[in-house]
Design an enzyme around this catalytic site. Structure first.
Site, mmCIF file in Angstrom:
data_model
loop_
_atom_site.group_PDB
_atom_site.id
_atom_site.type_symbol
_atom_site.label_atom_id
_atom_site.label_comp_id
_atom_site.label_asym_id
_atom_site.label_seq_id
_atom_site.Cartn_x
_atom_site.Cartn_y
_atom_site.Cartn_z
ATOM 1 N N GLY A 1 36.907 38.007 45.917
ATOM 2 C CA GLY A 1 36.789 36.778 46.701
ATOM 3 C C GLY A 1 37.309 35.544 45.996
ATOM 4 O O GLY A 1 38.032 35.638 45.010
ATOM 5 N N GLN B 1 44.508 46.475 33.933
ATOM 6 C CA GLN B 1 43.633 46.998 34.984
ATOM 7 C C GLN B 1 44.433 47.859 35.965
ATOM 8 O O GLN B 1 44.036 48.972 36.317
ATOM 9 C CB GLN B 1 42.987 45.821 35.716
ATOM 10 N N HIS C 1 46.016 36.599 45.862
ATOM 11 C CA HIS C 1 45.425 37.583 46.783
ATOM 12 C C HIS C 1 46.240 37.643 48.081
ATOM 13 O O HIS C 1 46.493 38.719 48.623
ATOM 14 C CB HIS C 1 43.984 37.192 47.161
ATOM 15 N N GLN D 1 31.210 45.361 36.280
ATOM 16 C CA GLN D 1 32.387 45.120 35.437
ATOM 17 C C GLN D 1 32.265 43.849 34.601
ATOM 18 O O GLN D 1 33.192 43.471 33.894
ATOM 19 C CB GLN D 1 33.659 45.097 36.289
ATOM 20 N N SER E 1 44.305 32.301 39.634
ATOM 21 C CA SER E 1 43.132 33.116 39.319
ATOM 22 C C SER E 1 41.909 32.418 39.907
ATOM 23 O O SER E 1 41.831 31.181 39.885
ATOM 24 C CB SER E 1 42.984 33.227 37.799
ATOM 25 N N SER E 2 40.969 33.211 40.394
ATOM 26 C CA SER E 2 39.739 32.609 40.933
ATOM 27 C C SER E 2 39.042 31.791 39.854
ATOM 28 O O SER E 2 38.407 30.774 40.122
ATOM 29 C CB SER E 2 38.799 33.694 41.441
ATOM 30 N N GLU F 1 49.940 42.476 39.285
ATOM 31 C CA GLU F 1 50.408 42.632 37.901
ATOM 32 C C GLU F 1 49.822 41.577 36.960
ATOM 33 O O GLU F 1 49.926 41.691 35.750
ATOM 34 C CB GLU F 1 51.943 42.562 37.854
ATOM 35 N N LYS F 2 49.213 40.575 37.540
ATOM 36 C CA LYS F 2 48.507 39.578 36.720
ATOM 37 C C LYS F 2 47.490 40.284 35.815
ATOM 38 O O LYS F 2 47.260 39.899 34.683
ATOM 39 C CB LYS F 2 47.815 38.593 37.677
HETATM 40 P P1 AMP Z 1 40.219 39.626 41.778
HETATM 41 O O1 AMP Z 1 39.674 39.041 43.033
HETATM 42 O O2 AMP Z 1 40.442 38.629 40.694
HETATM 43 O O3 AMP Z 1 39.457 40.843 41.321
HETATM 44 O O4 AMP Z 1 41.683 40.152 42.119
HETATM 45 C C1 AMP Z 1 41.935 41.018 43.185
HETATM 46 C C2 AMP Z 1 43.361 41.479 43.102
HETATM 47 O O5 AMP Z 1 44.235 40.353 43.178
HETATM 48 C C3 AMP Z 1 43.698 42.196 41.791
HETATM 49 O O6 AMP Z 1 44.522 43.311 42.063
HETATM 50 C C4 AMP Z 1 44.426 41.135 41.000
HETATM 51 O O7 AMP Z 1 45.341 41.652 40.057
HETATM 52 C C5 AMP Z 1 45.160 40.401 42.105
HETATM 53 N N1 AMP Z 1 45.535 39.057 41.670
HETATM 54 C C6 AMP Z 1 44.722 38.111 41.143
HETATM 55 N N2 AMP Z 1 45.436 37.011 40.804
HETATM 56 C C7 AMP Z 1 46.726 37.273 41.120
HETATM 57 C C8 AMP Z 1 47.944 36.545 41.008
HETATM 58 N N3 AMP Z 1 47.991 35.320 40.496
HETATM 59 N N4 AMP Z 1 49.087 37.129 41.434
HETATM 60 C C9 AMP Z 1 49.062 38.395 41.951
HETATM 61 N N5 AMP Z 1 47.951 39.122 42.088
HETATM 62 C C10 AMP Z 1 46.792 38.590 41.670
#
Ligand code: AMP
Length: 280
Positions: free
Chosen positions: A37, A159, A43, A67, A190-191, A154-155
């Site tokens: 979220g 993982q 996202h 996690q 990034s969140s 790929e960020k």
């Molecule tokens: P998260 O909500 O942070 O767990 O991320 C969910 C998905 O979004 C994961 O596969 C992350 O790698 C991807 N994600 C997060 N930030 C980025 C970004 N800046 N660019 C591309 N994918 C992202």
């Protein structure tokens, strides 16, 4: 008005596994975007790719306690479900899955994840138990959703590669990797960025720009190990940050390397108490 109504009708919110099974049981080629979220354009790029490549797209929002290796970090993790739902409706996502803990972690199906020695690098080394938690949640979610494709960024390359190995070995789902999305100042979205004050955001952007330029210059150089070591010290001093790691690794197997070809620079660092990761 009609547009809004259409979006509203189209997106189904699934609050538990009974709803989910009912909604998905006769659908093939499901694209799945797992998230925690606080959605941003990173996202959104994954979701758009899924909408393009799949019959139906399901986005999950679940802040997975397992996690987090630090309780405070879990508590402070940004949550903004109202705004997220608005974004997802606008994108015309088919399903949003908002599971409760009990939907994911049923006592009877315990899963034990064990990383091997070679995997215990970078974030696996510095965040004990983190990837075991990530792989477990991804295993559970994949079992529940049974998607054809799972879209990941790929960020979070370490993982992505670990989950790809575990999930593709055990399920028919394919992991689709998606490029890192950055803001206009080159900072990877990034969140966690929402936890940073303006000055710290600007610092994080400067670090990203610094490493992007550094990576370009490395191409013609031979003494990569020394240069990376020096860069780590320079960043620490210049920006007053704590760095967990700054390493050059090959982008497929994540082995340490001295060659720039097919390699990436990986960084994890703290600005105050906020931990950021990126790769270039
Ligand atoms: P998260 O909500 O942070 O767990 O991320 C969910 C998905 O979004 C994961 O596969 C992350 O790698 C991807 N994600 C997060 N930030 C980025 C970004 N800046 N660019 C591309 N994918 C992202």
């Amino acid at each position: 008005m009609f547009y809004l109504l259409k979006c509203f009708i189209q997106m189904k919110i699934l609050l538990n596994n009974i709803d989910l099974n009912e909604a998905l049981f006769d659908i093939s080629n499901i694209g799945f975007v797992p998230t925690m979220g606080s959605l941003h354009n990173g996202h959104i790029s994954l979701i758009k790719k899924s909408l393009k490549l799949s019959n139906k797209t399901i986005v999950s929002i679940f802040v997975n306690p397992k996690q987090f290796n630090n309780k405070e970090d879990f508590k402070k993790y940004p949550r903004n479900i109202k705004k997220d739902l608005k974004i997802l409706k606008k994108l015309q996502v088919d399903f949003v899955y908002l599971p409760k803990i009990k939907d994911i972690y049923k006592a009877k199906n315990r899963i034990k994840i064990k990383l091997n020695k070679h995997d215990k690098i970078m974030c696996a080394k510095y965040r004990k138990g983190h990837f075991e938690g990530v792989i477990e949640i991804m295993t559970r979610l994949t079992k529940i959703v049974n998607p054809s494709k799972i879209f990941m960024g790929e960020k979070d390359l370490q993982q992505l590669l670990l989950v790809k190995r575990f999930v593709e070995k055990n399920f028919n789902s394919k992991i689709i990797s998606c490029k890192t999305i950055r803001d206009k100042n080159k900072l990877a979205l990034s969140s966690r960025n929402t936890l940073l004050k303006k000055d710290d955001l600007s610092k994080a952007s400067k670090i990203a720009k610094n490493l992007l330029i550094f990576k370009k210059k490395l191409s013609n150089n031979k003494n990569l190990k020394d240069l990376i070591f020096m860069k780590k010290n320079e960043l620490k001093k210049k920006y007053d940050i704590k760095i967990d790691y700054l390493e050059l690794r090959d982008a497929k197997k994540l082995r340490l390397t001295n060659k720039i070809k097919n390699a990436k620079i990986f960084i994890a660092y703290y600005i105050k108490k906020v931990r950021l990761i990126d790769n270039f």
